[in-house]
Motif scaffolding. Structure first.
Motif, PDB file in Angstrom:
ATOM      1  N   SER A 123     -12.477   7.095   4.274  1.00  0.00           N
ATOM      2  CA  SER A 123     -12.459   6.317   2.927  1.00  0.00           C
ATOM      3  C   SER A 123     -12.785   7.032   1.633  1.00  0.00           C
ATOM      4  O   SER A 123     -11.987   6.819   0.749  1.00  0.00           O
ATOM      5  CB  SER A 123     -13.264   5.069   2.992  1.00  0.00           C
ATOM      6  N   ARG A 124     -13.721   7.869   1.763  1.00  0.00           N
ATOM      7  CA  ARG A 124     -13.908   8.654   0.386  1.00  0.00           C
ATOM      8  C   ARG A 124     -12.839   9.655   0.137  1.00  0.00           C
ATOM      9  O   ARG A 124     -12.840  10.039  -0.994  1.00  0.00           O
ATOM     10  CB  ARG A 124     -15.399   9.311   0.515  1.00  0.00           C
ATOM     11  N   ASN A 125     -11.959  10.013   1.095  1.00  0.00           N
ATOM     12  CA  ASN A 125     -10.883  11.173   0.827  1.00  0.00           C
ATOM     13  C   ASN A 125      -9.778  10.374   0.611  1.00  0.00           C
ATOM     14  O   ASN A 125      -8.646  11.019   0.793  1.00  0.00           O
ATOM     15  CB  ASN A 125     -10.846  11.950   1.841  1.00  0.00           C
ATOM     16  N   LEU A 126      -9.682   9.176   0.881  1.00  0.00           N
ATOM     17  CA  LEU A 126      -8.201   8.506   0.832  1.00  0.00           C
ATOM     18  C   LEU A 126      -7.888   8.175  -0.643  1.00  0.00           C
ATOM     19  O   LEU A 126      -8.266   7.499  -1.196  1.00  0.00           O
ATOM     20  CB  LEU A 126      -8.544   6.967   1.210  1.00  0.00           C
ATOM     21  N   VAL A 127      -6.818   8.996  -1.132  1.00  0.00           N
ATOM     22  CA  VAL A 127      -6.691   8.841  -2.506  1.00  0.00           C
ATOM     23  C   VAL A 127      -5.378   8.040  -2.921  1.00  0.00           C
ATOM     24  O   VAL A 127      -5.807   7.139  -3.829  1.00  0.00           O
ATOM     25  CB  VAL A 127      -5.821  10.327  -2.802  1.00  0.00           C
ATOM     26  N   ALA A 128      -4.674   7.944  -1.868  1.00  0.00           N
ATOM     27  CA  ALA A 128      -3.570   6.757  -1.918  1.00  0.00           C
ATOM     28  C   ALA A 128      -3.443   6.104  -0.583  1.00  0.00           C
ATOM     29  O   ALA A 128      -3.191   6.738   0.367  1.00  0.00           O
ATOM     30  CB  ALA A 128      -2.392   7.182  -2.505  1.00  0.00           C
ATOM     31  N   TYR A 129      -3.120   4.646  -0.697  1.00  0.00           N
ATOM     32  CA  TYR A 129      -3.116   4.025   0.440  1.00  0.00           C
ATOM     33  C   TYR A 129      -2.311   2.826   0.290  1.00  0.00           C
ATOM     34  O   TYR A 129      -2.451   1.797  -0.701  1.00  0.00           O
ATOM     35  CB  TYR A 129      -4.312   3.488   1.095  1.00  0.00           C
ATOM     36  N   TYR A 130      -0.965   2.803   0.786  1.00  0.00           N
ATOM     37  CA  TYR A 130      -0.025   1.755   0.715  1.00  0.00           C
ATOM     38  C   TYR A 130       0.307   0.829   1.828  1.00  0.00           C
ATOM     39  O   TYR A 130       0.798   1.474   2.843  1.00  0.00           O
ATOM     40  CB  TYR A 130       1.282   2.328   0.011  1.00  0.00           C
ATOM     41  N   ASP A 131      -0.140  -0.371   1.925  1.00  0.00           N
ATOM     42  CA  ASP A 131      -0.062  -1.132   2.995  1.00  0.00           C
ATOM     43  C   ASP A 131       1.092  -2.272   3.145  1.00  0.00           C
ATOM     44  O   ASP A 131       1.617  -2.903   3.936  1.00  0.00           O
ATOM     45  CB  ASP A 131      -1.170  -2.008   3.585  1.00  0.00           C
ATOM     46  N   PHE A 132       1.804  -2.456   1.899  1.00  0.00           N
ATOM     47  CA  PHE A 132       2.803  -3.108   1.447  1.00  0.00           C
ATOM     48  C   PHE A 132       2.639  -4.639   1.622  1.00  0.00           C
ATOM     49  O   PHE A 132       3.684  -5.148   2.013  1.00  0.00           O
ATOM     50  CB  PHE A 132       4.313  -2.769   2.118  1.00  0.00           C
ATOM     51  N   GLU A 188       4.119  -1.680  -5.746  1.00  0.00           N
ATOM     52  CA  GLU A 188       3.051  -1.759  -4.863  1.00  0.00           C
ATOM     53  C   GLU A 188       1.684  -1.378  -5.076  1.00  0.00           C
ATOM     54  O   GLU A 188       1.523   0.007  -5.817  1.00  0.00           O
ATOM     55  CB  GLU A 188       3.412  -1.256  -3.525  1.00  0.00           C
ATOM     56  N   GLN A 189       0.582  -1.944  -5.101  1.00  0.00           N
ATOM     57  CA  GLN A 189      -0.542  -1.488  -5.195  1.00  0.00           C
ATOM     58  C   GLN A 189      -1.167  -0.473  -4.345  1.00  0.00           C
ATOM     59  O   GLN A 189      -0.796  -0.473  -3.178  1.00  0.00           O
ATOM     60  CB  GLN A 189      -1.624  -2.690  -5.404  1.00  0.00           C
ATOM     61  N   ASP A 190      -1.994   0.299  -4.999  1.00  0.00           N
ATOM     62  CA  ASP A 190      -2.590   1.540  -4.382  1.00  0.00           C
ATOM     63  C   ASP A 190      -3.950   1.190  -3.830  1.00  0.00           C
ATOM     64  O   ASP A 190      -4.950   0.628  -4.665  1.00  0.00           O
ATOM     65  CB  ASP A 190      -2.634   2.731  -5.097  1.00  0.00           C
ATOM     66  N   ARG A 191      -4.375   0.811  -2.651  1.00  0.00           N
ATOM     67  CA  ARG A 191      -5.560   0.270  -1.947  1.00  0.00           C
ATOM     68  C   ARG A 191      -6.455   1.524  -1.779  1.00  0.00           C
ATOM     69  O   ARG A 191      -7.795   1.461  -1.286  1.00  0.00           O
ATOM     70  CB  ARG A 191      -5.471  -0.183  -0.613  1.00  0.00           C
ATOM     71  N   GLY A 192      -6.174   2.764  -1.880  1.00  0.00           N
ATOM     72  CA  GLY A 192      -6.954   3.759  -2.062  1.00  0.00           C
ATOM     73  C   GLY A 192      -7.758   4.073  -3.485  1.00  0.00           C
ATOM     74  O   GLY A 192      -7.567   3.116  -4.350  1.00  0.00           O
ATOM     75  N   ARG A 193      -8.269   5.252  -3.492  1.00  0.00           N
ATOM     76  CA  ARG A 193      -9.161   5.291  -4.767  1.00  0.00           C
ATOM     77  C   ARG A 193      -8.434   5.616  -6.001  1.00  0.00           C
ATOM     78  O   ARG A 193      -9.171   5.481  -7.149  1.00  0.00           O
ATOM     79  CB  ARG A 193     -10.368   6.359  -4.634  1.00  0.00           C
ATOM     80  N   SER A 194      -7.357   6.020  -6.024  1.00  0.00           N
ATOM     81  CA  SER A 194      -6.472   6.692  -7.169  1.00  0.00           C
ATOM     82  C   SER A 194      -5.965   5.593  -7.869  1.00  0.00           C
ATOM     83  O   SER A 194      -5.548   5.813  -9.108  1.00  0.00           O
ATOM     84  CB  SER A 194      -5.645   7.621  -6.838  1.00  0.00           C
ATOM     85  N   GLY A 195      -5.747   4.406  -7.319  1.00  0.00           N
ATOM     86  CA  GLY A 195      -4.948   3.109  -8.144  1.00  0.00           C
ATOM     87  C   GLY A 195      -3.684   3.553  -8.481  1.00  0.00           C
ATOM     88  O   GLY A 195      -3.116   3.082  -9.742  1.00  0.00           O
ATOM     89  N   THR A 196      -2.839   4.268  -7.807  1.00  0.00           N
ATOM     90  CA  THR A 196      -1.562   4.903  -8.107  1.00  0.00           C
ATOM     91  C   THR A 196      -0.442   4.167  -7.806  1.00  0.00           C
ATOM     92  O   THR A 196      -0.211   3.823  -6.442  1.00  0.00           O
ATOM     93  CB  THR A 196      -1.331   6.229  -7.735  1.00  0.00           C
ATOM     94  N   ALA A 197      -0.022   2.973  -8.565  1.00  0.00           N
ATOM     95  CA  ALA A 197       1.138   2.284  -8.268  1.00  0.00           C
ATOM     96  C   ALA A 197       2.319   2.765  -7.626  1.00  0.00           C
ATOM     97  O   ALA A 197       2.717   3.903  -8.289  1.00  0.00           O
ATOM     98  CB  ALA A 197       1.207   1.020  -9.503  1.00  0.00           C
ATOM     99  N   LEU A 198       2.867   2.404  -6.800  1.00  0.00           N
ATOM    100  CA  LEU A 198       4.175   3.003  -5.994  1.00  0.00           C
ATOM    101  C   LEU A 198       5.247   2.060  -6.480  1.00  0.00           C
ATOM    102  O   LEU A 198       5.396   0.857  -6.363  1.00  0.00           O
ATOM    103  CB  LEU A 198       4.024   2.924  -4.665  1.00  0.00           C
ATOM    104  N   SER A 199       6.442   2.504  -6.882  1.00  0.00           N
ATOM    105  CA  SER A 199       7.698   1.905  -7.313  1.00  0.00           C
ATOM    106  C   SER A 199       8.602   1.884  -5.898  1.00  0.00           C
ATOM    107  O   SER A 199       8.938   2.827  -5.499  1.00  0.00           O
ATOM    108  CB  SER A 199       8.394   2.862  -8.217  1.00  0.00           C
TER     109      SER A 199
END
Length: 309
Positions: free
Chosen positions: A32-41, A52-63
């Motif tokens: 979890s602490r190394n999960l920069v970006a996670y997309y579960d759709f 799509e929201q980023d469920r990782g720590r970076s908060g980087t939305a995906l187009s």
């Protein structure tokens, strides 16, 4: 591997691993602490379902490029997952920009992905299901029988990328005249890439209509890469001879370029949608981008937990 898995179970449970209630939290606590970006759709951005929201720590939305919300389909890869992302080629005979792919791109770099700025390690993991013709017809070629020489899966772009060049990538590309499942990475912007190619036939590794959990790990300091399928390491070989990452000599440790990645690409190149390339007619679920090389027991346990947890 069995001993490693037992050790992993002890470690994971010691930090409070509980069965995932949904795909939104199906990630091992050790990752979890190394999960920069996670997309579960499962999590569209409020007010804009084409993101799509980023469920990782970076908060980087995906187009979700070209298909928008329609790209989320009811076909979860594992128990607890409802949706996956449909990627596909739309007009094979036209050199247009309508392929369904996903990602983000900024020519000045993406600050929220700064964990890969000067990174020592990285990993990419996620579920893939082939759902159509792969490799796809090359829409940039006038020859009707030409196919792309690669099938795009998921990657982190380099700091100088035009939408194609990557810092770390999970993909299928041609190696010695055959299409192979590979981990590919470029330590230095503008530098040479190294490829670790799986020995087994890609059609056996990714049979049509079957969900498969893939993982690729990268160590920019040692030059080591690895591939995994359904939690198990894959035999393979390094493709480039010599020292393509320029690891010899000072300084130590060797790190990736100190630049922010220009984005992420999923299901093909050019997430800025200026060109088509290496389309994948496939579905993906629960894509993870991490800033360290995941250990073999963690890959095995992550697959087991998602599949059977």
């Amino acid at each position: 591997m069995r001993r490693l898995l037992v050790v992993g179970l002890v470690v994971a449970f010691s930090v409070g691993l509980a069965a995932p209630a949904s795909a939104s939290w199906a990630v091992l606590p050790t990752l979890s602490r190394n999960l920069v970006a996670y997309y579960d759709f499962e999590h569209p951005v409020r007010g804009n379902p084409a993101l799509e929201q980023d469920r990782g720590r970076s908060g980087t939305a995906l187009s979700l490029v070209n298909g928008g919300a329609d790209m989320r389909v009811r076909d979860g890869a594992f128990r607890g997952s409802r949706n996956s992302l449909q990627l596909k080629q739309v007009s094979p005979a036209v050199a247009g920009n309508d392929d369904w792919k996903a990602g983000l791109y900024s020519e000045s770099g993406v600050p929220s992905l700064r964990a890969f700025h000067g990174a020592r390690e990285a990993s990419i993991m996620g579920w893939v299901k082939m759902t159509g013709q792969n490799p796809a017809p090359n829409s940039n070629s006038a020859a009707p029988d030409d196919l792309y020489g690669a099938i795009g899966l998921a990657g982190v772009l380099s700091g100088d990328s035009n939408g194609h060049a990557v810092r770390a990538l999970l993909e299928l590309i041609g190696v010695d005249g055959e299409l192979k499942l590979v981990a590919l990475a470029r330590r230095l912007d503008g530098g040479e890439s190294q490829t670790f190619a799986a020995a087994e036939d890609w059609r056996t590794l990714l049979p049509p209509g079957e969900w498969v959990f893939l993982a690729a790990t990268f160590d920019f300091d040692t030059g080591e890469m690895a591939l995994y399928r359904n939690g198990k390491p894959l035999a393979g070989k390094y493709v480039a001879a010599g020292d393509p990452w320029r690891l010899e000599g000072e300084p130590e440790p060797d790190l990736a370029s100190a630049t922010d990645p220009r984005g992420i690409k999923i299901g093909g190149s050019y997430p800025q949608n200026t060109r088509e390339g290496n389309a994948c007619t496939c579905r993906m679920d629960s894509l993870m981008f991490l800033d360290r090389a995941v250990r073999p027991w963690e890959v095995a346990l992550q697959h087991r937990w998602m599949r059977w947890g």
